[in-house]
Structure formats: C-alpha cells, structure tokens
Scaffold this active site. Sequence first.
Site, PDB file in Angstrom:
ATOM      1  N   ASP A  13      -9.784  -8.140  34.198  1.00  0.00           N
ATOM      2  CA  ASP A  13     -10.425  -8.552  32.954  1.00  0.00           C
ATOM      3  C   ASP A  13     -11.020  -7.327  32.261  1.00  0.00           C
ATOM      4  OD1 ASP A  13      -9.794 -11.120  33.631  1.00  0.00           O
ATOM      5  OD2 ASP A  13     -11.838 -11.734  34.135  1.00  0.00           O
ATOM      6  N   ASN A  43     -10.344 -15.625  40.943  1.00  0.00           N
ATOM      7  CA  ASN A  43     -11.729 -16.071  40.771  1.00  0.00           C
ATOM      8  C   ASN A  43     -12.051 -17.235  41.708  1.00  0.00           C
ATOM      9  OD1 ASN A  43     -12.022 -14.239  38.668  1.00  0.00           O
ATOM     10  ND2 ASN A  43     -11.741 -15.771  37.060  1.00  0.00           N
ATOM     11  N   ASN A 180     -11.615 -29.673  31.889  1.00  0.00           N
ATOM     12  CA  ASN A 180     -12.680 -29.954  30.915  1.00  0.00           C
ATOM     13  C   ASN A 180     -12.187 -30.980  29.899  1.00  0.00           C
ATOM     14  OD1 ASN A 180     -11.178 -28.556  28.900  1.00  0.00           O
ATOM     15  ND2 ASN A 180     -12.200 -26.629  29.389  1.00  0.00           N
ATOM     16  N   LEU A 220     -18.194 -30.752  31.924  1.00  0.00           N
ATOM     17  CA  LEU A 220     -18.730 -30.818  30.564  1.00  0.00           C
ATOM     18  C   LEU A 220     -19.776 -29.733  30.312  1.00  0.00           C
ATOM     19  CD1 LEU A 220     -19.193 -34.707  30.474  1.00  0.00           C
ATOM     20  CD2 LEU A 220     -17.277 -33.412  29.537  1.00  0.00           C
ATOM     21  N   ASP A 251     -13.782 -21.595  37.038  1.00  0.00           N
ATOM     22  CA  ASP A 251     -13.153 -21.164  38.281  1.00  0.00           C
ATOM     23  C   ASP A 251     -14.141 -21.203  39.438  1.00  0.00           C
ATOM     24  OD1 ASP A 251     -10.818 -20.665  36.883  1.00  0.00           O
ATOM     25  OD2 ASP A 251     -11.363 -18.580  36.481  1.00  0.00           O
ATOM     26  N   SER A 281     -23.220 -18.705  38.232  1.00  0.00           N
ATOM     27  CA  SER A 281     -22.232 -17.722  37.789  1.00  0.00           C
ATOM     28  C   SER A 281     -22.381 -17.355  36.317  1.00  0.00           C
ATOM     29  CB  SER A 281     -20.816 -18.227  38.067  1.00  0.00           C
ATOM     30  OG  SER A 281     -20.424 -19.214  37.137  1.00  0.00           O
TER      31      SER A 281
END
Length: 301
Positions: A13, A43, A180, A220, A251, A281
């Site tokens: 990343d 991840n 999601n 959510l 993740d 996280s």
Amino acid sequence: MGRVFIAGSINMDVVATADRHPKVGETVAGRQVLYFPGGKGANQAVAASRLGVKTTLIGRLGKDSFGAELRTFLGAQGIDLGSVRDADTHSGTAIITVAESDNTIVVIPGSNALVSADDVADAPLAKGDVAVSQFEIPLPTIAAFFQRARSAGATTLLNPAPAQTMSAELLALVDTLVLNETELGFLAGVELSDGDEAATIIDVARQLQAREDQTICVTLGKRGVLALAGREEFAVSGRAVKAVDTTGAGDCFVGALAAQLAEGVSLRTALAFANAAASISVQRMGAGPSMPTAAEVAAVL
C-alpha cells in the site's frame, strides 16, 4: 483449536495523506507518503495471526523489491508462508489517498491475478478449520478453494470485496458471508444507503441468502454489525472511536471473525470481538500494521 487458511491478495500500500481529497482533474498538496504491507488477503492473515490463531496464507508475490519486503513482514507476523509462491510479474500494489479520516483506493492486481486453482489444491484443510477468501484474486480460484474446504469439513468465509458479480454456485459454497451494505446492495441488485433501517438491510440479506443455514454478516462501520444466521437475526452495537485511517478495517474484522470461529466461539460473541478489533485498527495508520493483538482487544471488551 482450528486453523485459518486465507487464499487472497498481497499488496504494498502506497499511502498519500492530505488535508482533503482532490476533485477530478485537481492537484492538492499532500502531507506525506507512507508504505504499508496490505492487500485484503494479507491484512486478514495478519489480523488472524496476531490474535494467536495458526494462520496460513496462500497467494503470489512478484520478484521485486515490494515482494521481498512483503514476504519479510508477513513472516515476522508468524504467518505460514509455505503456500505463497513467486510470480513473473510485479507484486500487487494499492495507491491510497487518506484525507478527512477517509480513503480512496486504486488497486493494481499484479501477481494476485495469477493465483490459481493449483495454488490452493494442496491446502491441508481439516474439520474445524476456517477457509477465507475475498475478491482480489480470480473467482475460479476461490471456488476451487471453497470446494476443497467443504469436502474437508472446514468452514468457508467469503468477503466479496471489491464487489463484483459472482455465480450462484460460488455463493452456495459460502458458509459465512461478510460484507458491507454497499456490497450487499450490489450483489442483491438493490439500492441501499447509510440511512436504511436494520429491518430493510436484513430483508435484503435474506434475499441474497443461498442456503437456509448460510450466515450473512453486514458490517455498518460505527453503526455496528447486523447478522442473519440461518433464520435467526441479531445486531451487534457499534463502537464510538476517533478514526485516523479506515484502510483495512473490514479486513481486520474478517480476520478476527475467522480467528474466533476457528477457536469455536459462538457467532454473536465472535462478531462482538471482531467489531472491537476493527475499532482498534481504525485508530492507527496503515492496514496490516494496524491489526491488534488479542490482549488489546480483550482490554476494550
């Protein structure tokens, strides 16, 4: 205790931070550029391994400097990399812009696009294990992986992100689907928004449910999680935290949930644990490096 096997993507990343996101065609001044190990598969593997569950990652890395760095980082997390093979192309890369506590992401698959059915064919799955995948590797590879998992008596867990159309055959191989509301709406062919009631979201999840015993978990964000477990439905409350970087939060949730299921924890308890892990996280920069330990999660529960 079961193990977690993750067939998925491994990326570097490249993160640019700025005060705000640029509009189309606009250039804005950034604050810094950062390099973090990432990729949804990696991840999720880091998340599960840091929580103390034996974790195997199946994937591909390019023979480049990013590939070498990623292999070193993942090995240091205690992840079994015996099934991570080399590929004659560049390693997967994600270009991420972080501004106003949110992010935009462009992913270049590279070596991830070469993960094949042969790569998952010798995974030593057994009853009690959890087989995890996501949509950053080819879908036929995921189907082969899940077929092998189900024949071995392992539980299959799919995170269908980034969202794309999948076959009814692949969906039927999934024991637990974690997604999601945007991904749920896409797969179900229904328009969903942030303001939709829980009952509406559960109704859409029920439309998508491929088997009577299939579990669908809808994340959510700060509003928590909704779950449809067979015929049962329930909610897990969200956690209010100050988000610094949401990259990898989903993740983290998936990896933590897989780890809990491998340890034989009930779904409701596992979801609460995974929700707490994800809330930790987002208070840290980066994807892979932001994953918490079991002690850190226990401290906030």
